[in-house]
Write a protein that holds these residues in place. Sequence first.
Motif, mmCIF file in Angstrom:
data_model
loop_
_atom_site.group_PDB
_atom_site.id
_atom_site.type_symbol
_atom_site.label_atom_id
_atom_site.label_comp_id
_atom_site.label_asym_id
_atom_site.label_seq_id
_atom_site.Cartn_x
_atom_site.Cartn_y
_atom_site.Cartn_z
ATOM 1 N N GLN A 148 0.830 -1.201 0.000
ATOM 2 C CA GLN A 148 0.000 0.000 0.000
ATOM 3 C C GLN A 148 0.869 1.257 0.000
ATOM 4 O OE1 GLN A 148 -3.130 0.148 -0.431
ATOM 5 N NE2 GLN A 148 -3.297 2.369 -0.254
ATOM 6 N N LEU A 149 1.939 1.231 0.793
ATOM 7 C CA LEU A 149 2.854 2.376 0.831
ATOM 8 C C LEU A 149 3.494 2.591 -0.532
ATOM 9 C CD1 LEU A 149 4.407 4.543 2.382
ATOM 10 C CD2 LEU A 149 6.062 2.793 3.043
ATOM 11 N N ALA A 150 3.871 1.501 -1.188
ATOM 12 C CA ALA A 150 4.466 1.621 -2.517
ATOM 13 C C ALA A 150 3.483 2.239 -3.501
ATOM 14 C CB ALA A 150 4.918 0.245 -3.015
ATOM 15 N N ARG A 151 2.225 1.802 -3.438
ATOM 16 C CA ARG A 151 1.220 2.337 -4.347
ATOM 17 C C ARG A 151 0.989 3.832 -4.110
ATOM 18 N NH1 ARG A 151 -2.783 -0.839 -3.032
ATOM 19 N NH2 ARG A 151 -2.226 -2.423 -4.545
ATOM 20 N N GLU A 152 0.882 4.207 -2.839
ATOM 21 C CA GLU A 152 0.617 5.608 -2.526
ATOM 22 C C GLU A 152 1.819 6.488 -2.857
ATOM 23 O OE1 GLU A 152 -2.270 6.664 -1.851
ATOM 24 O OE2 GLU A 152 -3.042 4.638 -1.837
ATOM 25 N N MET A 153 3.029 5.968 -2.628
ATOM 26 C CA MET A 153 4.224 6.735 -2.981
ATOM 27 C C MET A 153 4.261 7.006 -4.479
ATOM 28 S SD MET A 153 7.259 5.054 -0.672
ATOM 29 C CE MET A 153 8.481 5.933 -1.659
ATOM 30 N N HIS A 154 3.930 5.968 -5.248
ATOM 31 C CA HIS A 154 3.956 6.164 -6.695
ATOM 32 C C HIS A 154 2.868 7.127 -7.143
ATOM 33 C CE1 HIS A 154 3.214 5.303 -10.944
ATOM 34 N NE2 HIS A 154 4.494 4.993 -11.002
ATOM 35 N N ASP A 155 1.667 6.960 -6.585
ATOM 36 C CA ASP A 155 0.547 7.798 -7.016
ATOM 37 C C ASP A 155 0.763 9.268 -6.677
ATOM 38 O OD1 ASP A 155 -0.685 5.621 -8.020
ATOM 39 O OD2 ASP A 155 -2.044 5.321 -6.338
ATOM 40 N N VAL A 156 1.253 9.535 -5.482
ATOM 41 C CA VAL A 156 1.352 10.910 -5.005
ATOM 42 C C VAL A 156 2.675 11.548 -5.400
ATOM 43 C CG1 VAL A 156 1.323 12.368 -2.955
ATOM 44 C CG2 VAL A 156 -0.202 10.404 -3.088
ATOM 45 N N VAL A 157 3.792 10.913 -5.018
ATOM 46 C CA VAL A 157 5.106 11.524 -5.233
ATOM 47 C C VAL A 157 5.444 11.597 -6.715
ATOM 48 C CG1 VAL A 157 7.552 11.377 -4.665
ATOM 49 C CG2 VAL A 157 5.839 10.686 -2.983
#
Length: 362
Positions: A168-177
């Motif tokens: 989940q952290l990987a997905r959110e990092m990619h989506d946002v950052v």
Amino acid sequence: MRAIPADALLAALAAVDTGLQLDDYTPLELALSAAACAALVVRRRFPLAVFLLSLPAALFSSVVVVPLAALYTLAGRSRDRRLLVGCAIASALASALPWPLSEYTEDDRFWTFVDFVYLLATAAAPVFLGQLVQASRDAADRLAEVEEAREHERLMHAQSVLARERAQLAREMHDVVSHQVSLIAVRAGALQVGAKDPETREAAQAIRGLSVTTLDELRHMVALLRASGGRTPEPAAQPTLADLRQLIDSSGIEVTLRGELPSGIGAPAERAVYRTVQEALTNVRKHAPGATTTVCLWHEHDGLGVTVVNTPPTRPVLELPGSRVGLIGLGERAENLAGTFEAGPTPTGGYGVRLRLPTTTD
């Protein structure tokens, strides 16, 4: 190690018991009785051999400690019920028969049988007690195994939760950052081309270079986090459709927004639509500079979704790193919500993505 003093004490007690029972004995009888008492020290390692050595002592005299201790030890370590029954019968028979056997007469048969019945009941007591101790030990071992299995299950569950959090952290990092950094890189590239001041162009070039490096590092970090991750439900506090207009206005792309979605479709569906548009616009900036984009929100009687289509690029494409992790993540989001996700080039040379979710998504 603690059992050795106890066994030695038991052997001494058996020797006292045997000495009190032997009145008139031969050297052979004394030797066999002494061997039976001494063998109790190793009864835990050789229970059957110790029991067999106890039979002569039981035959020579009315000893109690040696045969009962040997039977108890054998019953606590053997799982052969037929062997235990035979040993109990043999112990009772050895204690019931008169010694020497030459003095046995027909008149003694009745009382010998009576003694045998009582002695057999006595021999059954250590056998049952030994079996009970064995069953208790087996139950304790199984309980320890169950507890170990539960501990392993708890550990695996904790690792699974950690893996899902990493994914989940990987997905959110990619989506946002990635969305923000790619926008910085595009703006810096445009500033580098259009600025007349050499210092400004140099600063813009440095910013663009740092942005590209950041995106590349982010891609490796996301791949590392996803390597041990899994699919997981969406977090609660995430963007919704109310933030979609702001996302489009700040994208730096000519975007046309069409259609709308019904209210009350559920937070997971809103986040999926938002992330799909966000990832699509990020890819347009990275791979199709100068293209125009159409974002179409739609809903039917059994489904709803969003379609994002861009035209071919009109300017040279900036070489920005990419790994298609974002598209994979969008596909996972759609699958988690029982929907579908499609992405691919259009016949006119552009690119399009389409997300479809069931109307029952909540």
